[in-house]
Design a protein around this motif. Structure first.
Motif, PDB file in Angstrom:
ATOM      1  N   VAL A 114     -30.508 -18.004  -2.108  1.00 53.25           N
ATOM      2  CA  VAL A 114     -31.317 -18.691  -3.124  1.00 53.25           C
ATOM      3  C   VAL A 114     -30.777 -18.383  -4.520  1.00 53.25           C
ATOM      4  CG1 VAL A 114     -33.614 -18.747  -4.193  1.00 53.25           C
ATOM      5  CG2 VAL A 114     -33.398 -18.850  -1.706  1.00 53.25           C
ATOM      6  N   THR A 115     -30.423 -17.141  -4.764  1.00 47.27           N
ATOM      7  CA  THR A 115     -29.890 -16.743  -6.067  1.00 47.27           C
ATOM      8  C   THR A 115     -28.567 -17.443  -6.350  1.00 47.27           C
ATOM      9  OG1 THR A 115     -30.997 -14.602  -5.947  1.00 47.27           O
ATOM     10  CG2 THR A 115     -29.140 -14.774  -7.461  1.00 47.27           C
ATOM     11  N   MET A 116     -27.667 -17.449  -5.377  1.00 46.67           N
ATOM     12  CA  MET A 116     -26.357 -18.067  -5.593  1.00 46.67           C
ATOM     13  C   MET A 116     -26.456 -19.582  -5.757  1.00 46.67           C
ATOM     14  SD  MET A 116     -23.664 -15.811  -3.316  1.00 46.67           S
ATOM     15  CE  MET A 116     -24.534 -15.973  -1.763  1.00 46.67           C
ATOM     16  N   THR A 117     -27.323 -20.240  -4.986  1.00 46.20           N
ATOM     17  CA  THR A 117     -27.468 -21.687  -5.170  1.00 46.20           C
ATOM     18  C   THR A 117     -28.118 -21.994  -6.511  1.00 46.20           C
ATOM     19  OG1 THR A 117     -29.520 -21.722  -3.876  1.00 46.20           O
ATOM     20  CG2 THR A 117     -27.479 -22.270  -2.712  1.00 46.20           C
ATOM     21  N   GLY A 118     -29.021 -21.138  -6.950  1.00 45.13           N
ATOM     22  CA  GLY A 118     -29.608 -21.303  -8.287  1.00 45.13           C
ATOM     23  C   GLY A 118     -28.563 -21.170  -9.377  1.00 45.13           C
ATOM     24  N   GLU A 119     -27.648 -20.233  -9.204  1.00 40.18           N
ATOM     25  CA  GLU A 119     -26.563 -20.059 -10.175  1.00 40.18           C
ATOM     26  C   GLU A 119     -25.637 -21.269 -10.177  1.00 40.18           C
ATOM     27  OE1 GLU A 119     -25.702 -17.451 -12.593  1.00 40.18           O
ATOM     28  OE2 GLU A 119     -27.853 -17.563 -12.244  1.00 40.18           O
ATOM     29  N   ARG A 120     -25.355 -21.794  -8.990  1.00 34.52           N
ATOM     30  CA  ARG A 120     -24.514 -22.995  -8.927  1.00 34.52           C
ATOM     31  C   ARG A 120     -25.199 -24.166  -9.625  1.00 34.52           C
ATOM     32  NH1 ARG A 120     -23.462 -25.087  -3.236  1.00 34.52           N
ATOM     33  NH2 ARG A 120     -25.611 -25.733  -3.577  1.00 34.52           N
ATOM     34  N   ASP A 121     -26.514 -24.315  -9.420  1.00 36.17           N
ATOM     35  CA  ASP A 121     -27.257 -25.381 -10.097  1.00 36.17           C
ATOM     36  C   ASP A 121     -27.210 -25.203 -11.612  1.00 36.17           C
ATOM     37  OD1 ASP A 121     -27.850 -26.371  -7.582  1.00 36.17           O
ATOM     38  OD2 ASP A 121     -29.929 -25.635  -7.576  1.00 36.17           O
ATOM     39  N   ARG A 122     -27.317 -23.950 -12.064  1.00 32.67           N
ATOM     40  CA  ARG A 122     -27.237 -23.672 -13.502  1.00 32.67           C
ATOM     41  C   ARG A 122     -25.874 -24.064 -14.050  1.00 32.67           C
ATOM     42  NH1 ARG A 122     -24.692 -20.180 -16.324  1.00 32.67           N
ATOM     43  NH2 ARG A 122     -24.146 -18.875 -14.549  1.00 32.67           N
ATOM     44  N   ILE A 123     -24.825 -23.728 -13.309  1.00 32.98           N
ATOM     45  CA  ILE A 123     -23.469 -24.073 -13.735  1.00 32.98           C
ATOM     46  C   ILE A 123     -23.288 -25.592 -13.757  1.00 32.98           C
ATOM     47  CG2 ILE A 123     -21.029 -23.975 -13.039  1.00 32.98           C
ATOM     48  CD1 ILE A 123     -21.614 -21.060 -12.105  1.00 32.98           C
ATOM     49  N   ASP A 124     -23.826 -26.285 -12.743  1.00 29.68           N
ATOM     50  CA  ASP A 124     -23.757 -27.756 -12.723  1.00 29.68           C
ATOM     51  C   ASP A 124     -24.430 -28.347 -13.954  1.00 29.68           C
ATOM     52  OD1 ASP A 124     -22.343 -27.836 -10.338  1.00 29.68           O
ATOM     53  OD2 ASP A 124     -24.118 -28.249  -9.094  1.00 29.68           O
ATOM     54  N   ALA A 125     -25.578 -27.795 -14.330  1.00 29.27           N
ATOM     55  CA  ALA A 125     -26.287 -28.276 -15.526  1.00 29.27           C
ATOM     56  C   ALA A 125     -25.459 -28.000 -16.784  1.00 29.27           C
ATOM     57  CB  ALA A 125     -27.661 -27.631 -15.629  1.00 29.27           C
ATOM     58  N   ASP A 126     -24.842 -26.829 -16.836  1.00 29.98           N
ATOM     59  CA  ASP A 126     -23.972 -26.505 -17.988  1.00 29.98           C
ATOM     60  C   ASP A 126     -22.797 -27.471 -18.076  1.00 29.98           C
ATOM     61  OD1 ASP A 126     -25.621 -24.359 -18.590  1.00 29.98           O
ATOM     62  OD2 ASP A 126     -24.226 -22.824 -17.857  1.00 29.98           O
ATOM     63  N   ILE A 127     -22.207 -27.794 -16.917  1.00 29.24           N
ATOM     64  CA  ILE A 127     -21.080 -28.733 -16.896  1.00 29.24           C
ATOM     65  C   ILE A 127     -21.523 -30.099 -17.396  1.00 29.24           C
ATOM     66  CG2 ILE A 127     -19.533 -30.020 -15.360  1.00 29.24           C
ATOM     67  CD1 ILE A 127     -19.331 -27.392 -13.680  1.00 29.24           C
ATOM     68  N   ALA A 128     -22.678 -30.559 -16.940  1.00 28.13           N
ATOM     69  CA  ALA A 128     -23.186 -31.866 -17.382  1.00 28.13           C
ATOM     70  C   ALA A 128     -23.407 -31.872 -18.892  1.00 28.13           C
ATOM     71  CB  ALA A 128     -24.483 -32.202 -16.645  1.00 28.13           C
ATOM     72  N   GLN A 129     -23.972 -30.796 -19.407  1.00 29.67           N
ATOM     73  CA  GLN A 129     -24.208 -30.694 -20.853  1.00 29.67           C
ATOM     74  C   GLN A 129     -22.882 -30.678 -21.619  1.00 29.67           C
ATOM     75  OE1 GLN A 129     -26.328 -27.171 -22.078  1.00 29.67           O
ATOM     76  NE2 GLN A 129     -27.188 -28.211 -23.842  1.00 29.67           N
ATOM     77  N   LEU A 130     -21.905 -29.952 -21.107  1.00 25.42           N
ATOM     78  CA  LEU A 130     -20.593 -29.915 -21.753  1.00 25.42           C
ATOM     79  C   LEU A 130     -19.922 -31.287 -21.720  1.00 25.42           C
ATOM     80  CD1 LEU A 130     -19.220 -26.486 -20.503  1.00 25.42           C
ATOM     81  CD2 LEU A 130     -19.694 -27.130 -22.878  1.00 25.42           C
ATOM     82  N   MET A 131     -20.090 -32.026 -20.639  1.00 30.31           N
ATOM     83  CA  MET A 131     -19.504 -33.359 -20.550  1.00 30.31           C
ATOM     84  C   MET A 131     -20.154 -34.304 -21.568  1.00 30.31           C
ATOM     85  SD  MET A 131     -18.883 -33.672 -16.435  1.00 30.31           S
ATOM     86  CE  MET A 131     -18.334 -35.364 -16.496  1.00 30.31           C
ATOM     87  N   GLU A 132     -21.457 -34.176 -21.749  1.00 26.29           N
ATOM     88  CA  GLU A 132     -22.146 -34.978 -22.767  1.00 26.29           C
ATOM     89  C   GLU A 132     -21.646 -34.617 -24.168  1.00 26.29           C
ATOM     90  OE1 GLU A 132     -26.380 -34.554 -22.324  1.00 26.29           O
ATOM     91  OE2 GLU A 132     -26.347 -35.310 -20.265  1.00 26.29           O
ATOM     92  N   ALA A 133     -21.486 -33.337 -24.424  1.00 25.47           N
ATOM     93  CA  ALA A 133     -20.989 -32.896 -25.728  1.00 25.47           C
ATOM     94  C   ALA A 133     -19.557 -33.389 -25.940  1.00 25.47           C
ATOM     95  CB  ALA A 133     -21.050 -31.370 -25.836  1.00 25.47           C
ATOM     96  N   ARG A 134     -18.747 -33.349 -24.885  1.00 23.40           N
ATOM     97  CA  ARG A 134     -17.370 -33.830 -24.989  1.00 23.40           C
ATOM     98  C   ARG A 134     -17.345 -35.319 -25.315  1.00 23.40           C
ATOM     99  NH1 ARG A 134     -13.128 -36.075 -22.129  1.00 23.40           N
ATOM    100  NH2 ARG A 134     -11.130 -35.013 -22.366  1.00 23.40           N
ATOM    101  N   GLU A 135     -18.202 -36.101 -24.665  1.00 24.16           N
ATOM    102  CA  GLU A 135     -18.250 -37.536 -24.926  1.00 24.16           C
ATOM    103  C   GLU A 135     -18.697 -37.809 -26.364  1.00 24.16           C
ATOM    104  OE1 GLU A 135     -17.638 -41.402 -24.671  1.00 24.16           O
ATOM    105  OE2 GLU A 135     -17.017 -39.946 -23.156  1.00 24.16           O
ATOM    106  N   ALA A 136     -19.686 -37.068 -26.843  1.00 27.05           N
ATOM    107  CA  ALA A 136     -20.136 -37.234 -28.228  1.00 27.05           C
ATOM    108  C   ALA A 136     -19.011 -36.893 -29.201  1.00 27.05           C
ATOM    109  CB  ALA A 136     -21.359 -36.356 -28.495  1.00 27.05           C
ATOM    110  N   LEU A 137     -18.247 -35.864 -28.891  1.00 26.03           N
ATOM    111  CA  LEU A 137     -17.125 -35.481 -29.743  1.00 26.03           C
ATOM    112  C   LEU A 137     -16.035 -36.555 -29.709  1.00 26.03           C
ATOM    113  CD1 LEU A 137     -15.904 -33.415 -31.647  1.00 26.03           C
ATOM    114  CD2 LEU A 137     -15.038 -32.187 -29.651  1.00 26.03           C
ATOM    115  N   THR A 138     -15.793 -37.147 -28.557  1.00 27.50           N
ATOM    116  CA  THR A 138     -14.812 -38.228 -28.441  1.00 27.50           C
ATOM    117  C   THR A 138     -15.203 -39.405 -29.330  1.00 27.50           C
ATOM    118  OG1 THR A 138     -14.186 -37.556 -26.206  1.00 27.50           O
ATOM    119  CG2 THR A 138     -13.721 -39.846 -26.814  1.00 27.50           C
TER     120      THR A 138
END
Length: 129
Positions: A83-107
């Motif tokens: 449960v802890t590791m899947t929660g961490e993976r979900d957190r990382i997925d959310a961080d990646i999505a946020q970074l992709m949005e920030a990258r698109e805004a910067l583009t």
């Protein structure tokens, strides 16, 4: 083995090893002189701790996962680690999505800047001489 040997065998600095111990991730016994002594099993444990850090986990989260290693036949510890590791993976997925949005805004902003720059270089330079 003492901390220097554990450091050499694992490639992890003595400072990091002391930090792992402070965080409850690693344990040692103490000599009468207060020197840390580690068992050979700690070499594998340090390697696992490095893998968990490399996977993006904090020391707090790693401490939540390690009981699964310490009691591998305990279904509760295994489930908790899962449960802890899947929660961490979900957190990382959310961080990646946020970074992709920030990258698109910067583009978009880079495109605006590029167009502005092009208009500046296309304007004739006037001299006030």
């Amino acid at each position: 083995m003492r901390i220097g040997e554990l450091s050499q065998r694992t490639g992890v600095s003595p400072r990091s090893l002391r930090y792992y111990e402070e965080q409850g991730l690693l344990s040692s016994s103490r000599s009468d002189a207060g020197q840390r002594h580690y068992s050979d099993a700690e070499v594998e444990r340090v390697s696992l701790i490095r893998q968990l850090f490399d996977a993006g986990m904090s020391s707090r989260v790693i401490a939540m996962v390690l009981p699964c290693v310490d009691a591998p036949l305990d279904p509760g510890a295994t489930e908790s680690a899962f449960v802890t590791m899947t929660g961490e993976r979900d957190r990382i997925d959310a961080d990646i999505a946020q970074l992709m949005e920030a990258r698109e805004a910067l583009t978009v902003l880079i495109g605006i800047n590029r167009r502005h720059w092009a208009t500046l270089s296309a304007e004739p330079v006037t001299s006030s001489a």
